[in-house]
Design a protein around this motif. Structure first.
Motif, short mmCIF file in Angstrom:
data_model
loop_
_atom_site.label_atom_id
_atom_site.label_comp_id
_atom_site.label_asym_id
_atom_site.label_seq_id
_atom_site.Cartn_x
_atom_site.Cartn_y
_atom_site.Cartn_z
N THR A 93 0.87 -1.31 -0.05
CA THR A 93 0.03 0.17 0.02
C THR A 93 0.93 1.20 0.03
OG1 THR A 93 -1.80 -1.14 1.09
CG2 THR A 93 -2.04 1.25 1.34
N ARG A 95 1.32 5.52 0.00
CA ARG A 95 0.89 6.92 0.48
C ARG A 95 0.56 7.85 -0.63
NH1 ARG A 95 3.12 7.86 5.40
NH2 ARG A 95 4.66 6.28 5.31
N TYR A 98 -3.43 6.95 -0.93
CA TYR A 98 -3.52 5.64 -0.56
C TYR A 98 -4.03 4.88 -1.47
CZ TYR A 98 -1.86 7.53 4.01
OH TYR A 98 -1.04 8.15 5.06
#
Length: 178
Positions: A93, A95, A98
């Motif tokens: 994942t 940022r 996101y």
């Protein structure tokens, strides 16, 4: 392309970087650990960089031809190796914004021991959780961590034992320069 023959599952040293996947395969794809982040190599592409600072969770490994098969942790043989010849995927994942992302890699001709692939995944997860994934950009540091993890036996492939060996590898590798 491999400097000393040391590897941990799909991770091996390729010239001055460590790479997940087979960088010697013609028309192949692999992911390099660079000082500035993960760099995806693919045919007919200039590549793609994900800076270490953008990775917020993960990194986990799945096996198979398609990235959307995110729950496929793999099929293992009775000899304790990852089955199949399709490639694999690093999932994470990122940022800002996101989002889930993945980087694909092609398998080597050699078999991957399941214990090595799992130790690699737990090392990657541990580094991200500790906020130190940039250590993967330090080739010498990765070499020390891989030397600690590669070839070892672990009859109990439980999450606590894998987390423990990943933490031990971090301590054994010492501080990095990245």
């Amino acid at each position: 392309m491999v400097d000393d023959g040391t590897f941990l599952g799909p991770l091996e040293r390729a010239n001055d970087h460590w790479a997940v996947g087979d960088p010697t395969r013609a028309g192949g794809r692999w992911v390099e650990f660079r000082p500035d982040g993960l760099f995806q190599r693919e045919p007919d592409s200039d590549g793609r960089l994900i800076p270490w600072s953008r990775i917020v969770s993960g990194i986990r490994i799945t096996w198979g031809k398609h990235s959307w098969n995110i729950n496929d942790k793999g099929v293992y043989t009775l000899k304790g190796t990852v089955a199949g010849r399709n490639g694999g995927w690093l999932h994470m994942t990122l940022r800002h914004s996101y989002e889930d992302d993945q980087m694909g890699f092609d398998r080597h001709a050699r078999p991957y021991r399941a214990v090595d692939a799992l130790r690699l995944e737990y090392l990657l997860r541990h580094l991200v959780a500790e906020g130190t994934p940039h250590l993967l950009g330090d080739s010498d540091w990765v070499g020390r961590a891989v030397a600690y993890l590669a070839g070892g036996t672990n009859l109990w492939l439980t999450a606590p034992s894998l987390r423990r060996v990943a933490a031990e590898a971090l301590a054994a590798a010492g501080p990095g320069s990245a």
